[in-house]
Motif scaffolding. Structure first.
Motif, PDB file in Angstrom:
ATOM      1  N   VAL A   9       0.558  -1.033  -0.088  1.00  0.00           N
ATOM      2  CA  VAL A   9      -0.323   0.245   0.178  1.00  0.00           C
ATOM      3  C   VAL A   9       1.159   1.412  -0.005  1.00  0.00           C
ATOM      4  CG1 VAL A   9      -2.251   0.941   1.325  1.00  0.00           C
ATOM      5  CG2 VAL A   9      -1.847  -1.390   1.444  1.00  0.00           C
ATOM      6  N   VAL A  10       0.975   2.228  -0.363  1.00  0.00           N
ATOM      7  CA  VAL A  10       0.963   3.459  -1.107  1.00  0.00           C
ATOM      8  C   VAL A  10      -0.081   4.475  -0.635  1.00  0.00           C
ATOM      9  CG1 VAL A  10       2.209   5.613  -1.527  1.00  0.00           C
ATOM     10  CG2 VAL A  10       3.274   3.517  -2.159  1.00  0.00           C
ATOM     11  N   ILE A  11       0.293   5.209   0.695  1.00  0.00           N
ATOM     12  CA  ILE A  11      -0.826   6.354   0.742  1.00  0.00           C
ATOM     13  C   ILE A  11      -0.485   8.105   1.138  1.00  0.00           C
ATOM     14  CG2 ILE A  11      -2.366   7.151   2.307  1.00  0.00           C
ATOM     15  CD1 ILE A  11      -2.681   4.613   4.063  1.00  0.00           C
ATOM     16  N   GLU A  12      -0.671   8.174   0.439  1.00  0.00           N
ATOM     17  CA  GLU A  12       0.043  10.359   0.060  1.00  0.00           C
ATOM     18  C   GLU A  12      -1.005  10.455   1.156  1.00  0.00           C
ATOM     19  OE1 GLU A  12      -1.700  13.545  -0.567  1.00  0.00           O
ATOM     20  OE2 GLU A  12      -3.215  12.912  -2.457  1.00  0.00           O
ATOM     21  N   ALA A  13      -0.073  11.738   2.001  1.00  0.00           N
ATOM     22  CA  ALA A  13      -1.561  12.541   2.826  1.00  0.00           C
ATOM     23  C   ALA A  13      -0.303  13.676   2.400  1.00  0.00           C
ATOM     24  CB  ALA A  13      -1.122  11.603   4.348  1.00  0.00           C
ATOM     25  N   VAL A  14       0.059  14.525   1.538  1.00  0.00           N
ATOM     26  CA  VAL A  14       0.225  15.367   1.091  1.00  0.00           C
ATOM     27  C   VAL A  14      -0.247  16.754   1.337  1.00  0.00           C
ATOM     28  CG1 VAL A  14       2.709  14.712  -0.051  1.00  0.00           C
ATOM     29  CG2 VAL A  14       0.475  15.844  -0.940  1.00  0.00           C
ATOM     30  N   PRO A  15       0.129  18.088   1.881  1.00  0.00           N
ATOM     31  CA  PRO A  15      -0.622  19.405   1.670  1.00  0.00           C
ATOM     32  C   PRO A  15      -2.208  19.106   0.789  1.00  0.00           C
ATOM     33  CG  PRO A  15       0.830  19.938   2.254  1.00  0.00           C
ATOM     34  CD  PRO A  15       1.381  18.670   2.322  1.00  0.00           C
ATOM     35  N   GLU A  16      -3.184  19.878   0.663  1.00  0.00           N
ATOM     36  CA  GLU A  16      -4.789  19.697  -0.383  1.00  0.00           C
ATOM     37  C   GLU A  16      -4.608  21.151  -1.907  1.00  0.00           C
ATOM     38  OE1 GLU A  16      -8.008  18.362   0.520  1.00  0.00           O
ATOM     39  OE2 GLU A  16      -6.211  16.800   0.696  1.00  0.00           O
ATOM     40  N   ARG A  17      -3.382  20.462  -2.095  1.00  0.00           N
ATOM     41  CA  ARG A  17      -3.019  21.306  -3.621  1.00  0.00           C
ATOM     42  C   ARG A  17      -3.105  20.113  -4.543  1.00  0.00           C
ATOM     43  NH1 ARG A  17       1.488  23.465  -0.078  1.00  0.00           N
ATOM     44  NH2 ARG A  17       2.271  22.988  -1.200  1.00  0.00           N
ATOM     45  N   VAL A  18      -3.603  20.405  -5.597  1.00  0.00           N
ATOM     46  CA  VAL A  18      -4.274  19.587  -6.482  1.00  0.00           C
ATOM     47  C   VAL A  18      -2.502  19.280  -7.271  1.00  0.00           C
ATOM     48  CG1 VAL A  18      -5.252  18.982  -9.235  1.00  0.00           C
ATOM     49  CG2 VAL A  18      -6.152  20.242  -7.079  1.00  0.00           C
ATOM     50  N   GLU A  19      -2.251  20.203  -7.923  1.00  0.00           N
ATOM     51  CA  GLU A  19      -1.260  19.667  -8.487  1.00  0.00           C
ATOM     52  C   GLU A  19       0.130  19.214  -7.411  1.00  0.00           C
ATOM     53  OE1 GLU A  19      -0.628  20.109 -12.072  1.00  0.00           O
ATOM     54  OE2 GLU A  19      -2.743  20.204 -12.160  1.00  0.00           O
ATOM     55  N   LEU A  20       0.143  19.714  -6.254  1.00  0.00           N
ATOM     56  CA  LEU A  20       0.995  19.309  -4.851  1.00  0.00           C
ATOM     57  C   LEU A  20       0.908  17.424  -5.249  1.00  0.00           C
ATOM     58  CD1 LEU A  20       3.600  18.853  -3.430  1.00  0.00           C
ATOM     59  CD2 LEU A  20       2.092  19.437  -2.079  1.00  0.00           C
ATOM     60  N   LYS A  21      -0.193  16.899  -5.411  1.00  0.00           N
ATOM     61  CA  LYS A  21      -0.571  15.970  -5.076  1.00  0.00           C
ATOM     62  C   LYS A  21      -0.439  15.094  -6.873  1.00  0.00           C
ATOM     63  CE  LYS A  21      -3.997  15.987  -0.773  1.00  0.00           C
ATOM     64  NZ  LYS A  21      -3.641  15.170  -0.335  1.00  0.00           N
ATOM     65  N   ARG A  22      -0.612  15.518  -7.357  1.00  0.00           N
ATOM     66  CA  ARG A  22      -0.919  15.052  -8.375  1.00  0.00           C
ATOM     67  C   ARG A  22       1.029  14.614  -9.571  1.00  0.00           C
ATOM     68  NH1 ARG A  22      -4.083  18.813 -13.074  1.00  0.00           N
ATOM     69  NH2 ARG A  22      -6.131  17.899 -12.586  1.00  0.00           N
ATOM     70  N   GLN A  23       2.033  15.823  -8.591  1.00  0.00           N
ATOM     71  CA  GLN A  23       3.337  15.368  -8.971  1.00  0.00           C
ATOM     72  C   GLN A  23       3.062  14.277  -7.796  1.00  0.00           C
ATOM     73  OE1 GLN A  23       5.500  18.323  -7.529  1.00  0.00           O
ATOM     74  NE2 GLN A  23       7.280  17.385  -7.354  1.00  0.00           N
ATOM     75  N   VAL A  24       3.350  14.105  -6.422  1.00  0.00           N
ATOM     76  CA  VAL A  24       3.374  13.434  -5.597  1.00  0.00           C
ATOM     77  C   VAL A  24       3.060  11.490  -5.457  1.00  0.00           C
ATOM     78  CG1 VAL A  24       3.132  12.101  -3.468  1.00  0.00           C
ATOM     79  CG2 VAL A  24       4.222  14.544  -3.387  1.00  0.00           C
ATOM     80  N   LEU A  25       1.609  11.737  -6.755  1.00  0.00           N
ATOM     81  CA  LEU A  25       0.864  10.444  -6.820  1.00  0.00           C
ATOM     82  C   LEU A  25       1.612   9.452  -8.114  1.00  0.00           C
ATOM     83  CD1 LEU A  25      -2.588  11.176  -6.211  1.00  0.00           C
ATOM     84  CD2 LEU A  25      -1.101   9.738  -5.166  1.00  0.00           C
ATOM     85  N   ARG A  26       2.046  10.290  -9.366  1.00  0.00           N
ATOM     86  CA  ARG A  26       2.595   9.957 -10.529  1.00  0.00           C
ATOM     87  C   ARG A  26       4.228   9.403  -9.645  1.00  0.00           C
ATOM     88  NH1 ARG A  26       1.295  14.814 -12.783  1.00  0.00           N
ATOM     89  NH2 ARG A  26       2.929  15.268 -12.168  1.00  0.00           N
ATOM     90  N   GLU A  27       5.281  10.010  -8.814  1.00  0.00           N
ATOM     91  CA  GLU A  27       6.047   9.332  -8.350  1.00  0.00           C
ATOM     92  C   GLU A  27       5.753   8.240  -7.411  1.00  0.00           C
ATOM     93  OE1 GLU A  27       7.611  12.623  -6.148  1.00  0.00           O
ATOM     94  OE2 GLU A  27       8.486  13.858  -7.533  1.00  0.00           O
ATOM     95  N   ALA A  28       4.813   8.263  -6.600  1.00  0.00           N
ATOM     96  CA  ALA A  28       3.958   6.824  -6.128  1.00  0.00           C
ATOM     97  C   ALA A  28       3.957   5.360  -7.323  1.00  0.00           C
ATOM     98  CB  ALA A  28       3.544   7.147  -4.996  1.00  0.00           C
ATOM     99  N   GLU A  29       3.122   6.036  -8.033  1.00  0.00           N
ATOM    100  CA  GLU A  29       3.190   5.217  -8.672  1.00  0.00           C
ATOM    101  C   GLU A  29       3.989   4.210  -9.359  1.00  0.00           C
ATOM    102  OE1 GLU A  29      -0.836   4.352 -12.005  1.00  0.00           O
ATOM    103  OE2 GLU A  29       0.469   6.220 -12.536  1.00  0.00           O
ATOM    104  N   ARG A  30       5.388   4.727  -9.449  1.00  0.00           N
ATOM    105  CA  ARG A  30       6.538   4.319  -9.861  1.00  0.00           C
ATOM    106  C   ARG A  30       6.964   2.809  -9.108  1.00  0.00           C
ATOM    107  NH1 ARG A  30       9.087   9.474 -11.442  1.00  0.00           N
ATOM    108  NH2 ARG A  30       8.018  10.184 -13.215  1.00  0.00           N
TER     109      ARG A  30
END
Length: 288
Positions: free
Chosen positions: A85-106
């Motif tokens: 499991v990977v859970i993203e819990a960064v601040p509520e900013r769309v672009e920041l979350k998208r960037q983190v999730l793209r990296e996490a998917e790898r």
């Protein structure tokens, strides 16, 4: 060997998720780019485990084993691939979350999730190669004591992913609910509506913050009034969610001027020591 669970973000929510996951037997890797913040998260969690042992809620050996299962890293690239499991819990900013999730998917996790409290899951999934393995997991603060977990099903979330999220919730000791993908989901949409109206009442001098909160705790049996809860969540967090909901649903979620002014002045609630109440060492101060 214990299953691996990665949490991205070492703030209040991320560290809380890491704590309950370590207690549930996962090998937890807490990713926080700020080394100082990572150290602070570890210190906070160590104190939480010490308190659990001291108050008899957890056996000392179990607490020590859970603490040993939680480690920190400053970059996703430092972690081995294929966690459960990977859970993203960064601040509520769309672009920041998208960037983190793209990296996490790898990392190729079996389940990838966001702890967003208001952003549409479909908007975040749009940048992913496998949106079917992605969903929302909205935890509540403090994570170790709040039983609710909102499982948010996006437009491309597979049934198997939802099942995996529900199984994870149960393993973490949570009571899950399943909601469709819509800004604010169920909990934030209702909670923010109540909180914003309470702030408007303060702004209009209808009653004091304490009396408004007492109306809800005694009259409606809420465990905490909406203004105290706003302080606990953080006025900046409430403002960000309100702005997201306003974009989706219109001016009924427009943040009051008082909320915007308090955030601009740094009166963010418990974390800054001043919001609708005064806070010292994380505890509300009742002024005489």
């Amino acid at each position: 060997m214990a299953e691996r669970l990665v949490v991205i973000g070492g703030g209040t929510m991320g560290s809380g998720i890491g704590y309950v996951a370590a207690n549930a037997g996962y090998q937890v890797e807490l990713v926080e780019v700020d080394g100082g913040r990572a150290a602070a998260a570890l210190a906070t969690l160590a104190a939480r485990w010490d308190k659990a042992v001291r108050t008899g809620r957890q056996d000392a050996a179990d607490a020590a084993a859970a603490r040993d299962r939680l480690t920190t890293a400053t970059a996703l690239a430092d972690l081995p691939s294929e966690p459960s499991v990977v859970i993203e819990a960064v601040p509520e900013r769309v672009e920041l979350k998208r960037q983190v999730l793209r990296e996490a998917e790898r990392l190729r996790p079996d389940l990838l999730a966001s702890n967003t409290s208001s952003i549409a899951i479909g908007a975040l999934a749009a940048v992913l190669a496998s949106p079917d393995r992605f969903c929302g997991l909205h935890f509540f603060n403090p994570v170790w004591s709040m039983r609710l977990l909102e499982v948010v099903v996006g437009p491309d979330t597979a049934a198997a992913t939802t099942d995996a999220a529900l199984a994870l919730a149960v393993r973490l000791g949570k009571e899950p609910i399943v909601v469709a993908d819509a800004p604010g989901f169920a909990s934030s949409r209702l909670g923010v509506a109540l909180g914003l109206e309470a702030i408007r009442m303060v702004e209009a001098k209808v009653a004091s913050p304490a009396d408004i909160d007492t109306a809800m705790t005694l009259g409606y049996r809420h465990p905490m009034g909406p203004l105290e809860l706003t302080d606990v969540v953080g006025l900046d967090v409430r403002l960000a969610i309100a702005e997201t909901l306003r974009e989706a649903y219109g001016d009924r979620f427009a943040p009051p001027d008082l909320l915007q002014r308090m955030v601009a002045e740094g009166r963010l609630g418990r974390k800054s020591g001043q919001g609708f109440y005064r806070w010292v060492d994380g505890k509300k101060v009742v002024d005489e």
